[in-house]
Design an enzyme around this catalytic site. Structure first.
Site, PDB file in Angstrom:
ATOM      1  N   HIS A 131       5.618 -15.498 -20.748  1.00 35.98           N
ATOM      2  CA  HIS A 131       5.915 -16.863 -21.185  1.00 35.98           C
ATOM      3  C   HIS A 131       7.075 -16.909 -22.178  1.00 35.98           C
ATOM      4  CE1 HIS A 131       2.886 -16.045 -24.539  1.00 35.98           C
ATOM      5  NE2 HIS A 131       3.892 -16.563 -25.212  1.00 35.98           N
ATOM      6  N   ASP A 163       0.844 -13.277 -17.040  1.00 34.94           N
ATOM      7  CA  ASP A 163       1.636 -13.510 -18.247  1.00 34.94           C
ATOM      8  C   ASP A 163       2.160 -12.211 -18.840  1.00 34.94           C
ATOM      9  OD1 ASP A 163       2.960 -14.976 -20.145  1.00 34.94           O
ATOM     10  OD2 ASP A 163       1.231 -15.238 -21.461  1.00 34.94           O
ATOM     11  N   SER A 238       3.312 -12.976 -29.724  1.00 37.42           N
ATOM     12  CA  SER A 238       3.220 -12.862 -28.268  1.00 37.42           C
ATOM     13  C   SER A 238       3.873 -11.591 -27.767  1.00 37.42           C
ATOM     14  CB  SER A 238       3.929 -14.045 -27.602  1.00 37.42           C
ATOM     15  OG  SER A 238       3.099 -15.151 -27.518  1.00 37.42           O
TER      16      SER A 238
END
Length: 288
Positions: A131, A163, A238
């Site tokens: 992402h 992802d 992330s």
């Protein structure tokens, strides 16, 4: 929904509670919704939505201070700090050198996103979240090493459904690959560290435990099971590793639960190492 500056947008995966119907609704009041006709409670969405942990640019200073009790004297938090297990210190020392900041986009489209990643082998392959690249609209990707050096990264492959994405930097980067935990070895209650670049603060290490395994989450339009942790995770984490006390990667930090988009509330989620290894092996096998 108002979003606090620097925390990114709280949209992305949604937490799927076992108490909710398959469509994400329950049969209790949500504050502000009131009751329906006849005194029946209106369905309402769970307040804590999972925010995809992504872009993070911070301005201003980070403030610190002493926690004071009601009478003005220092409270328990200021009196003494909990001892840090020696194995976690060692795990942090081993992990940080293999973790990078991922800077994606900033090209003609103008879209950009920041996150984290980590080395997974001696060929300088890096694992991160897809992402981050998606938010950048396919722009160039740069990684910043712990020593401040920057390298243009090749996108070896992407897997939006899980992802995950794999990057590659030149051999001269010399990143130390992180060991991966054995499949099925992660246990609820064991201590873990989240390592990455939350809000652009590279090399940040936060500690917690594994709160739950096989937690249902929705990543985009796809449902997965994740490792839940109370280690503090914020936008910019992330793609960074969640490691155990032996310094082994047990998951890739991917999402957090938030209330009104205000950042970490101690409920974070990582893609399990079993899924990470399977996806990374497939991408590297295809892309070299």
């Amino acid at each position: 929904m108002a979003v606090q500056t620097g925390l990114g947008e709280p949209r992305g995966p949604w937490f799927i509670s076992p108490q909710l119907d398959p469509d994400g609704r329950g049969n209790w009041d949500v504050p502000g919704n009131g009751r329906g006709p006849g005194g029946r409670r209106r369905p309402g969405r769970l307040l804590a939505a999972l925010a995809v942990v992504a872009l993070s640019t911070v301005s201003g200073a980070v403030a610190g201070g002493v926690v004071a009790g009601r009478d003005g004297t220092p409270g328990p938090a200021a009196a003494s700090a909990a001892p840090v297990p020696a194995e976690l210190v060692t795990a942090a020392q081993r992990t940080v050198p293999g973790v990078v900041s991922v800077l994606a986009g900033g090209g003609a489209s103008g879209a950009s996103a920041n996150g984290s990643g980590f080395a997974v082998d001696d060929q300088q392959h890096l694992i991160t979240n897809d992402h981050i690249l998606a938010k950048a609209g396919g722009g160039p990707v740069t990684v910043e090493l712990p020593d401040g050096r920057r390298f243009a990264a090749e996108v070896v492959g992407r897997e939006p459904r899980s992802d995950l994405a794999v990057l590659k930097v030149p051999p001269s980067a010399g990143l130390a690959p992180l060991p991966l935990a054995k499949p099925g070895a992660t246990r609820v209650g064991e201590p873990v560290l989240a390592v990455g670049s939350p809000l652009g603060l590279s090399g940040t290490v936060t500690a917690g435990i594994v709160s739950a395994l096989d937690r249902p989450v929705r990543l985009g339009n796809n449902r997965h099971t994740a490792v839940q942790t109370d280690a503090s995770i914020n936008p910019g984490n992330s793609g960074g590793p969640l490691v155990n006390a032996r310094g082994e990667v047990v998951g890739v930090n991917t999402a957090i639960a938030t209330i009104d988009g205000t950042g970490s509330i101690g409920i974070g989620f990582a893609i399990p190492i079993e899924q990470v290894q399977q996806t990374a092996d497939t991408i590297i096998g295809k892309g070299g």
